[in-house]
Design a protein around this motif. Sequence first.
Motif, PDB file in Angstrom:
ATOM      1  N   TYR A  57     -16.830   3.384 -34.935  1.00 45.83           N
ATOM      2  CA  TYR A  57     -15.676   4.102 -34.953  1.00 45.83           C
ATOM      3  C   TYR A  57     -14.899   3.684 -33.739  1.00 45.83           C
ATOM      4  O   TYR A  57     -13.632   3.708 -34.291  1.00 45.83           O
ATOM      5  N   ALA A  58     -15.205   3.508 -32.501  1.00 45.50           N
ATOM      6  CA  ALA A  58     -14.411   3.000 -31.609  1.00 45.50           C
ATOM      7  C   ALA A  58     -13.674   1.595 -31.868  1.00 45.50           C
ATOM      8  O   ALA A  58     -12.838   1.355 -31.451  1.00 45.50           O
ATOM      9  N   GLY A  59     -14.413   0.981 -32.716  1.00 46.53           N
ATOM     10  CA  GLY A  59     -13.900  -0.491 -32.973  1.00 46.53           C
ATOM     11  C   GLY A  59     -12.857  -0.379 -34.188  1.00 46.53           C
ATOM     12  O   GLY A  59     -11.999  -0.875 -34.202  1.00 46.53           O
ATOM     13  N   LEU A  60     -13.124   0.772 -35.007  1.00 46.38           N
ATOM     14  CA  LEU A  60     -12.348   0.864 -36.204  1.00 46.38           C
ATOM     15  C   LEU A  60     -11.016   1.613 -36.104  1.00 46.38           C
ATOM     16  O   LEU A  60      -9.983   1.478 -36.412  1.00 46.38           O
ATOM     17  N   LEU A  61     -10.944   2.365 -34.809  1.00 44.04           N
ATOM     18  CA  LEU A  61      -9.839   3.231 -34.421  1.00 44.04           C
ATOM     19  C   LEU A  61      -8.456   2.453 -34.319  1.00 44.04           C
ATOM     20  O   LEU A  61      -7.373   2.900 -34.703  1.00 44.04           O
ATOM     21  N   PRO A  62      -8.582   1.345 -33.362  1.00 44.50           N
ATOM     22  CA  PRO A  62      -7.132   0.561 -33.278  1.00 44.50           C
ATOM     23  C   PRO A  62      -6.630   0.059 -34.830  1.00 44.50           C
ATOM     24  O   PRO A  62      -5.487   0.058 -35.058  1.00 44.50           O
ATOM     25  N   TRP A  63      -7.809  -0.294 -35.540  1.00 43.39           N
ATOM     26  CA  TRP A  63      -7.252  -0.898 -36.694  1.00 43.39           C
ATOM     27  C   TRP A  63      -6.705   0.515 -37.664  1.00 43.39           C
ATOM     28  O   TRP A  63      -5.917  -0.036 -38.380  1.00 43.39           O
ATOM     29  N   LEU A  64      -7.307   1.540 -37.673  1.00 40.46           N
ATOM     30  CA  LEU A  64      -6.707   2.574 -38.516  1.00 40.46           C
ATOM     31  C   LEU A  64      -5.275   2.915 -38.015  1.00 40.46           C
ATOM     32  O   LEU A  64      -4.450   3.025 -38.618  1.00 40.46           O
ATOM     33  N   ALA A  65      -5.040   2.809 -36.813  1.00 40.19           N
ATOM     34  CA  ALA A  65      -3.810   3.020 -36.204  1.00 40.19           C
ATOM     35  C   ALA A  65      -2.698   2.239 -36.629  1.00 40.19           C
ATOM     36  O   ALA A  65      -1.678   2.555 -36.695  1.00 40.19           O
ATOM     37  N   LEU A  66      -3.185   0.934 -36.388  1.00 41.86           N
ATOM     38  CA  LEU A  66      -2.280  -0.188 -36.864  1.00 41.86           C
ATOM     39  C   LEU A  66      -1.793  -0.032 -38.445  1.00 41.86           C
ATOM     40  O   LEU A  66      -0.815  -0.230 -38.856  1.00 41.86           O
ATOM     41  N   TRP A  97      -1.902   2.947 -40.122  1.00 43.64           N
ATOM     42  CA  TRP A  97      -0.889   3.836 -40.332  1.00 43.64           C
ATOM     43  C   TRP A  97       0.541   3.471 -39.852  1.00 43.64           C
ATOM     44  O   TRP A  97       1.375   3.727 -40.402  1.00 43.64           O
ATOM     45  N   ALA A  98       0.602   2.848 -38.787  1.00 47.25           N
ATOM     46  CA  ALA A  98       1.880   2.129 -38.320  1.00 47.25           C
ATOM     47  C   ALA A  98       2.360   1.358 -39.331  1.00 47.25           C
ATOM     48  O   ALA A  98       3.927   1.589 -39.564  1.00 47.25           O
ATOM     49  N   VAL A  99       1.662   0.570 -40.110  1.00 47.57           N
ATOM     50  CA  VAL A  99       2.369  -0.524 -40.783  1.00 47.57           C
ATOM     51  C   VAL A  99       2.783   0.198 -42.112  1.00 47.57           C
ATOM     52  O   VAL A  99       3.818   0.032 -42.457  1.00 47.57           O
ATOM     53  N   ILE A 100       1.859   1.037 -42.645  1.00 45.00           N
ATOM     54  CA  ILE A 100       2.366   2.176 -43.625  1.00 45.00           C
ATOM     55  C   ILE A 100       3.502   2.871 -43.524  1.00 45.00           C
ATOM     56  O   ILE A 100       4.462   2.942 -44.225  1.00 45.00           O
ATOM     57  N   GLY A 101       3.578   3.511 -42.181  1.00 45.36           N
ATOM     58  CA  GLY A 101       4.842   4.369 -42.011  1.00 45.36           C
ATOM     59  C   GLY A 101       6.062   3.365 -41.978  1.00 45.36           C
ATOM     60  O   GLY A 101       7.164   3.745 -42.500  1.00 45.36           O
ATOM     61  N   ILE A 102       6.211   2.078 -41.208  1.00 47.29           N
ATOM     62  CA  ILE A 102       7.431   1.477 -41.303  1.00 47.29           C
ATOM     63  C   ILE A 102       7.701   0.807 -42.894  1.00 47.29           C
ATOM     64  O   ILE A 102       8.958   0.486 -42.877  1.00 47.29           O
ATOM     65  N   THR A 103       6.686   0.394 -43.517  1.00 41.77           N
ATOM     66  CA  THR A 103       7.234   0.237 -44.734  1.00 41.77           C
ATOM     67  C   THR A 103       7.763   0.997 -45.657  1.00 41.77           C
ATOM     68  O   THR A 103       8.761   0.882 -46.187  1.00 41.77           O
ATOM     69  N   ILE A 104       7.207   2.538 -45.382  1.00 42.79           N
ATOM     70  CA  ILE A 104       7.987   3.545 -46.172  1.00 42.79           C
ATOM     71  C   ILE A 104       9.297   3.826 -45.698  1.00 42.79           C
ATOM     72  O   ILE A 104      10.373   3.803 -46.381  1.00 42.79           O
ATOM     73  N   ILE A 105       9.735   3.481 -44.102  1.00 46.03           N
ATOM     74  CA  ILE A 105      10.992   3.794 -43.767  1.00 46.03           C
ATOM     75  C   ILE A 105      11.807   2.547 -44.345  1.00 46.03           C
ATOM     76  O   ILE A 105      13.093   2.822 -44.820  1.00 46.03           O
ATOM     77  N   PHE A 106      11.440   1.470 -44.242  1.00 47.95           N
ATOM     78  CA  PHE A 106      12.074   0.094 -44.589  1.00 47.95           C
ATOM     79  C   PHE A 106      12.439   0.328 -46.139  1.00 47.95           C
ATOM     80  O   PHE A 106      13.398  -0.096 -46.759  1.00 47.95           O
ATOM     81  N   ARG A 107      11.354   0.638 -46.991  1.00 38.87           N
ATOM     82  CA  ARG A 107      11.605   0.944 -48.479  1.00 38.87           C
ATOM     83  C   ARG A 107      12.662   1.948 -48.468  1.00 38.87           C
ATOM     84  O   ARG A 107      13.648   1.618 -49.413  1.00 38.87           O
ATOM     85  N   ARG A 108      12.706   3.221 -48.134  1.00 34.54           N
ATOM     86  CA  ARG A 108      13.778   4.195 -48.191  1.00 34.54           C
ATOM     87  C   ARG A 108      15.060   3.776 -47.840  1.00 34.54           C
ATOM     88  O   ARG A 108      16.192   3.862 -48.613  1.00 34.54           O
ATOM     89  N   ASN A 109      15.136   2.859 -46.855  1.00 33.11           N
ATOM     90  CA  ASN A 109      16.390   2.218 -46.324  1.00 33.11           C
ATOM     91  C   ASN A 109      16.876   1.189 -47.441  1.00 33.11           C
ATOM     92  O   ASN A 109      17.960   1.387 -47.575  1.00 33.11           O
ATOM     93  N   ARG A 110      16.094   0.339 -47.816  1.00 28.57           N
ATOM     94  CA  ARG A 110      16.474  -0.651 -48.944  1.00 28.57           C
ATOM     95  C   ARG A 110      17.180   0.167 -50.175  1.00 28.57           C
ATOM     96  O   ARG A 110      18.055  -0.112 -50.918  1.00 28.57           O
ATOM     97  N   ILE A 111      16.429   1.328 -50.697  1.00 26.83           N
ATOM     98  CA  ILE A 111      16.640   2.084 -51.822  1.00 26.83           C
ATOM     99  C   ILE A 111      18.008   2.626 -51.559  1.00 26.83           C
ATOM    100  O   ILE A 111      19.105   2.708 -52.593  1.00 26.83           O
ATOM    101  N   ALA A 112      18.253   3.197 -50.279  1.00 23.81           N
ATOM    102  CA  ALA A 112      19.478   3.922 -50.055  1.00 23.81           C
ATOM    103  C   ALA A 112      20.697   2.951 -50.128  1.00 23.81           C
ATOM    104  O   ALA A 112      21.857   3.151 -50.719  1.00 23.81           O
ATOM    105  N   GLU A 113      20.390   1.824 -49.554  1.00 26.19           N
ATOM    106  CA  GLU A 113      21.616   0.674 -49.428  1.00 26.19           C
ATOM    107  C   GLU A 113      21.847   0.103 -50.843  1.00 26.19           C
ATOM    108  O   GLU A 113      22.859  -0.043 -51.512  1.00 26.19           O
ATOM    109  N   TRP A 114      20.912   0.155 -51.863  1.00 22.90           N
ATOM    110  CA  TRP A 114      21.039  -0.466 -53.297  1.00 22.90           C
ATOM    111  C   TRP A 114      21.765   0.729 -53.837  1.00 22.90           C
ATOM    112  O   TRP A 114      22.637   0.481 -54.749  1.00 22.90           O
TER     113      TRP A 114
END
Length: 70
Positions: free
Chosen positions: A30-39, A41-58
């Motif tokens: 679990y200690a080895g997986l924790l950084p990967w899980l955090a990364l 979640w961060a990538v998913i969050g950034i992807t959602i933000i960028f996607r919303r931004n692109r949709i708003a621009e479109w």
Amino acid sequence: MLLILLGLILALLPLILTTAFPHLVVVSIYAGLLPWLALTWAVIGITIIFRRNRIAEWREKRKLNKLKKK
């Protein structure tokens, strides 16, 4: 090299023979997986933000094109 491996095995032998070893293995996994899980979640969050931004621009671009046609 073989002596180092043998020394490590002998050093870990008391730990392996205790009842705490399976718990330590689980905690280590679990200690080895924790950084990967955090990364992840961060990538998913950034992807959602960028996607919303692109949709708003479109939508804004589409709205401007409709106004130009009128």
